[in-house]
Design an enzyme around this catalytic site. Structure first.
Site, mmCIF file in Angstrom:
data_model
loop_
_atom_site.group_PDB
_atom_site.id
_atom_site.type_symbol
_atom_site.label_atom_id
_atom_site.label_comp_id
_atom_site.label_asym_id
_atom_site.label_seq_id
_atom_site.Cartn_x
_atom_site.Cartn_y
_atom_site.Cartn_z
ATOM 1 N NE ARG A 1 -4.216 -0.768 1.678
ATOM 2 C CZ ARG A 1 -5.253 -0.867 2.485
ATOM 3 N NH1 ARG A 1 -5.152 -1.506 3.616
ATOM 4 N NH2 ARG A 1 -6.394 -0.316 2.157
ATOM 5 C CD GLN B 1 -2.573 6.935 -2.099
ATOM 6 O OE1 GLN B 1 -2.919 7.871 -2.828
ATOM 7 N NE2 GLN B 1 -2.090 7.116 -0.892
ATOM 8 C CB SER C 1 -8.443 1.934 -0.438
ATOM 9 O OG SER C 1 -7.372 1.841 0.467
ATOM 10 C CE1 TYR D 1 -3.229 -1.933 6.630
ATOM 11 C CE2 TYR D 1 -0.960 -2.354 5.970
ATOM 12 C CZ TYR D 1 -2.290 -2.110 5.643
ATOM 13 O OH TYR D 1 -2.659 -2.042 4.336
ATOM 14 C CG ASP E 1 -5.456 0.126 -1.703
ATOM 15 O OD1 ASP E 1 -6.035 -0.957 -1.504
ATOM 16 O OD2 ASP E 1 -4.931 0.798 -0.803
#
Ligand code: NAD
Length: 357
Positions: free
Chosen positions: A120, A125, A131, A224, A128
């Protein structure tokens, strides 16, 4: 290069990995694009729209020509076995849990790209899928909560008296949680959120919600969340249990990569909540954040409704597909240039996303 957008067969799956928009754009990259007839139907894309976009209707005689197969969920291994050696499969694949699928990747017969493994990074992005799909799931979870709650979300002043706004607590403020907060706010609820990543405080506040400080911070690898220690969990639960007594709606979204969802709301906490309260557990997909959640079901426990919906992104299939298909198109562009396949295994986005047993 020939690419196929397949029709999904998993029960309840309404999304599609190729849309007319991405079919057109992939065609412009010099790719011959095939769609399986009916593939986009459940998401609102007709075969005619694919035809207009320059895609061709696939028939079974074409399996041996396909270089790239795009899917949402993995087709059965027997289906994929029809692909020629060296073909690529891109989607939400789970080879770790599916030995027949994993076997297809042995000796590099097929390249499997489970997009959940995509690093990520900033560059990733636009590809992704976690997401893009979590955004839809968080939105739908807030709407389900509003629908299940026996009350208004907004404050209202009416001739029949003033209605106080619903108090909504969102547990976990990743992509889905932040969207659930934003959606609940737009509906006028009084919203709180919490997470174990400290940077979420500002993100929650920027959406007009209050950060609920439970005194636990747990950041692990790659920024994370990590799993909590027993002491941290006890502290979180002690503070949360008291707080839940005054909350009308809880939306659960907490997850830790690669693990079962953490249990955060215990049965005893549910029993301390007011009758008529509602819990929507978006984490049901990976076991649930509430101890009483039954994945795929809506139950009532001592007057509290606990819903554990599955496949939430699929409920917004049109736009979830549009976003998902763009994510996949951007990923495909990593290995198709000027109409030719070319895998640069030095590129970490390709190398780390490829499944290797
Ligand atoms: P996720 O679905 O894995 O988890 C959801 C949320 O649950 C996370 O915010 C996590 O911190 C939280 N959580 C875990 N355990 C918890 C607990 N015990 N109590 C409370 N909350 C708990 O996360 P996600 O939404 O996929 O992404 C999370 C992170 O990844 C965010 O920092 C996000 O900004 C980041 N991200 C970065 C990029 C990028 O830079 N390209 C893209 C997407 C996401």
């Amino acid at each position: 290069v020939a690419l196929l957008g397949i029709k999904e067969t998993a029960p309840g799956e309404r999304r599609v990995a190729l849309t007319p928009e991405t079919a057109r754009k992939l065609g412009a990259l010099g790719i011959t694009v095939w769609y399986q007839p009916g593939a986009g139907q459940a998401a609102g894309f007709t075969d005619a729209a694919y035809d207009d976009a320059g895609a061709r209707a696939f028939d079974a005689a074409r399996w041996a020509e396909i270089d790239i197969l795009l899917c949402v969920q993995a087709p059965a291994a027997e289906v994929l076995a029809q692909l020629k050696p060296g073909a690529s499969v891109v989607g939400l694949l789970t080879p770790a849990a599916d030995p027949a699928l994993a076997a297809l990747a042995s000796d590099d017969r097929l390249h499997l790209f489970p997009l959940q493994q995509l690093p990520r990074t900033t560059r990733a992005q636009a590809m992704d899928v976690l997401s893009s799909q979590a955004g839809m799931a968080g939105y739908k979870a807030a709407l389900i909560a509003a629908e299940r709650a026996p009350r208004f979300f907004p404050m209202l002043t009416t001739a029949a008296g003033t209605v106080r706004p619903a108090k909504v607590l969102v547990i976990g403020a990743g992509v889905a949680g932040l969207q659930a907060i934003a959606t609940s706010r737009r509906l006028g609820a009084q919203v709180e959120g919490f997470d174990v990543r400290p940077e979420t405080r500002e993100q929650i506040q920027s959406l007009g919600a209050r950060f609920l400080d439970l005194g636990v911070s747990a950041v692990g690898e790659g920024g994370y969340a990590r799993a909590l220690t027993d002491e941290e969990r006890a502290e979180q639960q002690r503070r949360l249990g008291d707080h839940l007594r005054s909350v009308d709606v809880v939306v659960c979204t907490a997850a830790v990569p690669g693990r079962r969802a953490p249990t955060i709301v215990t049965a005893a906490m549910v029993e301390g909540m007011a009758a008529g309260s509602v819990i929507v557990d978006l984490a049901a997909e990976s076991g649930g954040n509430c101890e009483l959640t039954q994945p795929g079901e809506c139950i009532e426990h001592q007057g509290v409704t606990i819903d554990g919906p599955l496949g939430l992104a699929s409920r917004g299939a049109t736009q979830a597909s549009e976003m998902y298909a763009r994510n996949l198109m951007n990923f495909v562009a990593l290995f198709v240039r000027d109409g030719q396949l070319g895998f640069d295994w030095e590129d970490e986005l390709l190398a780390k996303t490829r499944w290797q047993a």
